[in-house]
Design an enzyme around this catalytic site. Sequence first.
Site, PDB file in Angstrom:
ATOM      1  CE  LYS A  13      -4.214   1.792   2.118  1.00  0.00           C
ATOM      2  NZ  LYS A  13      -3.879   3.196   1.832  1.00  0.00           N
ATOM      3  CD  GLU A  73      -1.412   4.252   3.993  1.00  0.00           C
ATOM      4  OE1 GLU A  73      -2.397   4.836   4.468  1.00  0.00           O
ATOM      5  OE2 GLU A  73      -1.088   4.321   2.800  1.00  0.00           O
ATOM      6  CG  ASP A  94       1.211   7.434   3.248  1.00  0.00           C
ATOM      7  OD1 ASP A  94       0.072   7.839   2.970  1.00  0.00           O
ATOM      8  OD2 ASP A  94       1.796   7.729   4.301  1.00  0.00           O
TER       9      ASP A  94
END
Length: 336
Positions: free
Chosen positions: A30, A175, A32
């Site tokens: 993921k 993240e 950011d």
Amino acid sequence: MVRLPAYAPMLAQLGTLTSVQGPDWAVEMKWDGVRALAYIEDGAVRLMSRNGKDITIAYPELQLMAGATGGRAAVIDGEVVAFDEAGRPSFEALQPRMHQRSPAAVAELVKAVPVTFMAFDLLHLGDAGVVARPYTERRQLLEGTLTPGYRWQVPVWFADHATRALESSQKLGLEGVVCKRMSSPYRPGRRSSEWTKVKNVSAVEVVIGGWKPGGGRRSGMIGSLLIGAYDPHGRLRYVGHVGTGFTQAMLRDLQELLEPLERPDPPFDEAVPREHARDAHWAEPRVVGEVQYAEVTGDGRLRHPSWRGLRPDRDPSEAGTTEIPPSGHTGNAVAG
């Protein structure tokens, strides 16, 4: 000449590792940053934010991506990311890039804070949409279509390794991860459990409903923000009071944004605690930001929230209480 249709990005639900284990799931890191759909056609790149705004002017270094698809028109989903000196995605570093639209200022920022487009899905290729194809086919098409370059990448994905991927994301300071069902189509504009995000950091988007004046070094400036989120019935709930995490530049930007939105009464659909309501300036709930927090209290308030930055790529209605897990929710199975 190909004219690409408009798409809305598919969204992930917040979840835990327990729901995404097994060989049917792919895992991605993921990133950011700022979600963007890249429309590549006629030798140019057009970037559209998650809430449908044209953000092309903010990221001119991504125009070179127009030559990376072998002359084929394409719509590519991804994240615009700025990296810090340690090579980690930095939402703070990205903040000035997100707001700036002056070509001269953008040109200076390109030198100081260059961005990278992390491409992770393909929605359209040539004259055909591919959203109905399963995830694995779309990824294969993406990897065969977009040639990686200096400011764009196609990050790797993992099969059936959610726990290990999450552990790796923690070590890398990322993240979290996004787990995607391999057989799932791309569902434009929909939030689906077929995409499940598992976070290392408790962070959430909020709507600013007011502010309190500062004292001491913040005298004459905003001291803290009163923040909320919309419940499933469309009511704006008060979720906390944030006074840390700001730079002086952030406070100046917030003041410019919020003062024209001042209103005489609170926008929240419930009472704000007296100690926070006292001397407050109320604002129309139009500005979205992001905060990090320690935990959630029993009445749905964020404990020890810290400001991360503005989210001009989000609409206020997207800041929802469903993204704030109840007290005791751990988020994942390996955090510690």
